[in-house]
Design an enzyme around this catalytic site. Structure first.
Site, PDB file in Angstrom:
ATOM      1  CE  LYS A 146      -4.076  -2.105   2.093  1.00  0.00           C
ATOM      2  NZ  LYS A 146      -5.165  -1.929   3.109  1.00  0.00           N
ATOM      3  CG  ASN A 164      -3.983  -2.393   6.544  1.00  0.00           C
ATOM      4  OD1 ASN A 164      -3.718  -1.969   5.428  1.00  0.00           O
ATOM      5  ND2 ASN A 164      -4.984  -3.224   6.771  1.00  0.00           N
ATOM      6  CG  HIS A 176      -5.520  -6.129  -0.266  1.00  0.00           C
ATOM      7  ND1 HIS A 176      -6.735  -6.082   0.378  1.00  0.00           N
ATOM      8  CD2 HIS A 176      -5.681  -6.984  -1.304  1.00  0.00           C
ATOM      9  CE1 HIS A 176      -7.593  -6.874  -0.262  1.00  0.00           C
ATOM     10  NE2 HIS A 176      -6.973  -7.433  -1.281  1.00  0.00           N
ATOM     11  CE1 TYR A 218      -9.574  -2.869  -0.220  1.00  0.00           C
ATOM     12  CE2 TYR A 218      -8.605  -0.968  -1.317  1.00  0.00           C
ATOM     13  CZ  TYR A 218      -8.464  -2.110  -0.536  1.00  0.00           C
ATOM     14  OH  TYR A 218      -7.234  -2.488  -0.067  1.00  0.00           O
TER      15      TYR A 218
HETATM   16  P1  CMP Z   1      -7.636  -4.434   3.278  1.00  0.00           P
HETATM   17  O1  CMP Z   1      -7.166  -5.792   3.643  1.00  0.00           O
HETATM   18  O2  CMP Z   1      -6.954  -3.758   2.160  1.00  0.00           O
HETATM   19  O3  CMP Z   1      -9.218  -4.453   2.978  1.00  0.00           O
HETATM   20  C1  CMP Z   1     -10.084  -3.373   3.263  1.00  0.00           C
HETATM   21  C2  CMP Z   1      -9.402  -2.246   3.974  1.00  0.00           C
HETATM   22  O4  CMP Z   1     -10.239  -1.283   4.590  1.00  0.00           O
HETATM   23  C3  CMP Z   1      -8.590  -2.821   5.103  1.00  0.00           C
HETATM   24  O5  CMP Z   1      -7.466  -3.488   4.580  1.00  0.00           O
HETATM   25  C4  CMP Z   1      -8.284  -1.570   5.940  1.00  0.00           C
HETATM   26  O6  CMP Z   1      -7.069  -0.968   5.606  1.00  0.00           O
HETATM   27  C5  CMP Z   1      -9.396  -0.603   5.527  1.00  0.00           C
HETATM   28  N1  CMP Z   1     -10.132  -0.120   6.678  1.00  0.00           N
HETATM   29  C6  CMP Z   1     -10.179   1.153   7.080  1.00  0.00           C
HETATM   30  N2  CMP Z   1     -10.965   1.272   8.178  1.00  0.00           N
HETATM   31  C7  CMP Z   1     -11.406   0.050   8.487  1.00  0.00           C
HETATM   32  C8  CMP Z   1     -12.253  -0.488   9.500  1.00  0.00           C
HETATM   33  N3  CMP Z   1     -12.786   0.290  10.453  1.00  0.00           N
HETATM   34  N4  CMP Z   1     -12.493  -1.822   9.493  1.00  0.00           N
HETATM   35  C9  CMP Z   1     -11.955  -2.622   8.540  1.00  0.00           C
HETATM   36  N5  CMP Z   1     -11.153  -2.161   7.542  1.00  0.00           N
HETATM   37  C10 CMP Z   1     -10.884  -0.846   7.517  1.00  0.00           C
END
Ligand code: CMP
Length: 138
Positions: free
Chosen positions: A10, A113, A116, A50
């Protein structure tokens, strides 16, 4: 059980110059890189990627974040790839991720984070096709 998954390094990780370190964790864990590129998502592309989260309160912030800088999508191969990769990256929220996981080491928050990983074999194929035109040929 499929042997492929789709990862995205990311924008925070690309900006922090840790692409190489993260790929090193991935390959040391036994994954083979089948395809990889550096690309910048448009708001439309990030929104489509997404789309499953469209109704969630964090959707717009997620799209803004994923378009804030370049990302590195990778098609990865290993037996039981989806589950093995999710173990390697750890919980979505880095503060809850196990020690040694990629999100624990490189993630800053639930949004920033670091990386992905696909959550199912079906999504691995859909997500791989999103970046690499086909999931069978990579
Ligand atoms: P990812 O695995 O890329 O899939 C969806 C993304 O939404 C997740 O990682 C997080 O980085 C992002 N995200 C942001 N806020 C939230 C939240 N409150 N709960 C879950 N995912 C979140």
């Amino acid at each position: 059980m499929s042997n492929k998954t789709l990862a995205i390094i990311k924008p925070d990780s690309v900006g922090n110059n840790v692409i190489g370190e993260i790929i090193s964790h991935i390959t040391k864990a036994g994954f083979k890189v089948k395809a990889m590129k550096l690309t910048k998502l448009s708001p439309e592309q990030a929104g489509n990627f997404y789309a499953v989260h469209k109704e969630r309160p964090f959707y717009q912030d997620l799209v803004d974040y994923m378009t804030s800088g370049p990302v590195v999508p990778l098609s990865l191969e290993k037996e039981n790839a989806v589950e093995e990769f999710r173990k390697l990256i750890g919980a979505t929220d880095p503060t809850k991720a196990e020690d040694g996981t990629i999100r624990k080491i490189f993630g800053k928050s639930i949004e920033n984070n670091a990386i992905h990983g696909s959550d199912s074999d079906e999504n691995a194929c859909i997500e791989t096709t999103f970046f690499f035109s086909s999931c069978e040929r990579v």
